[in-house]
Design a protein around this motif. Sequence first.
Motif, PDB file in Angstrom:
ATOM      1  N   ARG B  36       0.892  -1.144  -0.141  1.00  6.41           N
ATOM      2  CA  ARG B  36      -0.074  -0.103  -0.070  1.00  6.41           C
ATOM      3  C   ARG B  36       1.032   1.147   0.077  1.00  6.41           C
ATOM      4  O   ARG B  36       0.622   2.445  -0.750  1.00  6.41           O
ATOM      5  CB  ARG B  36      -1.038  -0.092   0.899  1.00  6.41           C
ATOM      6  N   GLN B  40       1.208   4.093  -2.917  1.00  5.81           N
ATOM      7  CA  GLN B  40       1.036   5.458  -2.692  1.00  5.81           C
ATOM      8  C   GLN B  40       2.440   6.517  -3.274  1.00  5.81           C
ATOM      9  O   GLN B  40       2.203   7.688  -3.478  1.00  5.81           O
ATOM     10  CB  GLN B  40       0.750   5.759  -1.260  1.00  5.81           C
ATOM     11  N   ARG B  56      -9.010 -10.398  -1.029  1.00  6.36           N
ATOM     12  CA  ARG B  56      -8.905  -9.511   0.293  1.00  6.36           C
ATOM     13  C   ARG B  56      -8.566  -8.194  -0.111  1.00  6.36           C
ATOM     14  O   ARG B  56      -8.946  -7.301   0.562  1.00  6.36           O
ATOM     15  CB  ARG B  56      -7.912 -10.265   1.104  1.00  6.36           C
ATOM     16  N   TYR B  57      -7.760  -7.870  -1.036  1.00  6.83           N
ATOM     17  CA  TYR B  57      -7.087  -6.514  -1.110  1.00  6.83           C
ATOM     18  C   TYR B  57      -7.414  -5.970  -2.848  1.00  6.83           C
ATOM     19  O   TYR B  57      -6.743  -5.661  -3.565  1.00  6.83           O
ATOM     20  CB  TYR B  57      -5.811  -6.500  -0.979  1.00  6.83           C
ATOM     21  N   PRO B  58      -8.866  -5.910  -3.066  1.00  9.01           N
ATOM     22  CA  PRO B  58      -9.240  -5.464  -4.397  1.00  9.01           C
ATOM     23  C   PRO B  58      -8.654  -4.082  -4.646  1.00  9.01           C
ATOM     24  O   PRO B  58      -8.344  -3.734  -6.053  1.00  9.01           O
ATOM     25  CB  PRO B  58     -10.737  -5.585  -4.248  1.00  9.01           C
ATOM     26  N   GLU B  59      -8.440  -3.434  -3.779  1.00  8.25           N
ATOM     27  CA  GLU B  59      -8.106  -1.759  -3.892  1.00  8.25           C
ATOM     28  C   GLU B  59      -6.859  -1.850  -4.515  1.00  8.25           C
ATOM     29  O   GLU B  59      -6.296  -0.867  -4.951  1.00  8.25           O
ATOM     30  CB  GLU B  59      -8.523  -1.013  -2.689  1.00  8.25           C
ATOM     31  N   LEU B  60      -6.024  -2.800  -4.300  1.00  6.65           N
ATOM     32  CA  LEU B  60      -4.595  -2.783  -4.196  1.00  6.65           C
ATOM     33  C   LEU B  60      -4.077  -3.540  -5.906  1.00  6.65           C
ATOM     34  O   LEU B  60      -3.077  -3.165  -6.211  1.00  6.65           O
ATOM     35  CB  LEU B  60      -3.750  -3.327  -3.111  1.00  6.65           C
ATOM     36  N   THR B  61      -5.048  -4.424  -5.997  1.00  2.00           N
ATOM     37  CA  THR B  61      -4.458  -5.666  -6.853  1.00  2.00           C
ATOM     38  C   THR B  61      -5.096  -5.369  -8.502  1.00  2.00           C
ATOM     39  O   THR B  61      -4.873  -6.407  -9.159  1.00  2.00           O
ATOM     40  CB  THR B  61      -4.833  -7.066  -6.371  1.00  2.00           C
ATOM     41  N   GLY B  62      -5.559  -4.218  -8.746  1.00  2.00           N
ATOM     42  CA  GLY B  62      -6.080  -4.031 -10.202  1.00  2.00           C
ATOM     43  C   GLY B  62      -5.198  -4.567 -11.109  1.00  2.00           C
ATOM     44  O   GLY B  62      -5.815  -5.067 -12.036  1.00  2.00           O
TER      45      GLY B  62
END
Lengths: 254, 254
Positions: B36, B40, B56-62
């Motif tokens: 993360r 950033q 679990r981490y859709p916001e990170l793994t696009g």
Amino acid sequence: MFTVRTPRVVAARRLHRRRDRDETGRFLAEGPQAVREAVQAGVVAELFATAEAVRRYPELTGDASLVDDAAMQALADTVQPQGLVAVCRQRDVPLATVLAARPRLIAVCVDIRDPGNAGTVLRTADAAGATAVVFAGDVVDPYNGKAVRSSAGSLFHVDVVRARDAAATVAALRAAGVQTLAADGYGDADLFDLDAELARPTAWLFGSEAHGLPKDLEADRRVRVPLYGGAESLNLAAAAAVCLYSSAKALRSV
Amino acid sequence: MFTVRTPRVVAARRLHRRRDRDETGRFLAEGPQAVREAVQAGVVAELFATAEAVRRYPELTGDASLVDDAAMQALADTVQPQGLVAVCRQRDVPLATVLAARPRLIAVCVDIRDPGNAGTVLRTADAAGATAVVFAGDVVDPYNGKAVRSSAGSLFHVDVVRARDAAATVAALRAAGVQTLAADGYGDADLFDLDAELARPTAWLFGSEAHGLPKDLEADRRVRVPLYGGAESLNLAAAAAVCLYSSAKALRSV
């Protein structure tokens, strides 16, 4: 005469296990620095040395049991114990004894799990002038080999107190007129705003690496080390160093 | 589509070796927190994730490359990377760039060998408000996996400078009006006597765990953290925390 895995070596070796340390009230200290401190503290029950170590450290090894390299390896936790392992008597002191001496600075480790951190807090507390370190709650054994090593001799300099119950420890400290400051990243007091308070007799409470201090532990204040950059927290050893030395500085000026 | 030991996984895995990190200018960051921070900071070149981590981490793994557990284990340094490993671009900054921003607080690691210590100094320096950490001399790679983990994200917050020559670094700092304070257990100045001086722009120099700072390194002052108990010294991380936070406190009040 060389002692190769004699019953005494076997018995000493068991002290790598916490259960055996707890049952016997003994622990192991390795290497010339720790052994020297243990001798000075008068806690050595038995000393094992290789022939090489007897030659190198004659001042320490007068009463040593001579062992060969294989026995030394079995006794030692580290790869290079430099041929010296001492069986030491644990030197726990009751909290009441510590408090009777009107301490100015104490560290309390609550639920700390990492032996390296426990040893580092011992070392830093000693350096900052704390006279006792209390281990309370579900906490690592301060006589664990790695804790002994990380303490760099300070385990033999300060009073070590072991307490089951952290809340009872806080109550006893308060009753003795020692303020309790909980190191807490979310504390409402900023460490740097506390100057006058820090000059009072103080016990700093440090919690576990993962979970901090128990939420229901009622310290006098919850104090945060201020964070100026992007870091979300300090590690335990760094936070303890900053807190204990802030007290050391304030206490020096009174 | 699952990627099992594809050429990209094999290439990424080589970044566990310093030589490959140095040659490619890349390094690995593991786990959701570090990834993360890397996202950033805008330094992620490539991201590997397990199917579980994508959930679990859709916001990170696009943009992640999907890998199976075996490939993840090959990529990861730790037992539990939680399914995420990023290949990151190293973000070294020239010392001149750091100095042009008129820094108030800098840490300089000279000859430090332990990656855990390097990461801890990064974390503590960041917390204390330092804007850059310089790695000089025969020093550990700050992009080593353990250093990255110990920094707890701070590697992505501060400017990282790498300098061959510690003496040239000290000279450049001085020329820019930044005083150089060498943390030295045998220093002639007591840290607690320096309040007014600590409010000036400062670079703290920290030396190797075993040997301290080079004797011929000409800092403006050699400063000792005072020792009040029986301890002979502090460990590197504790000494750095006390020094950097003493500056943080003094700088806050100006």
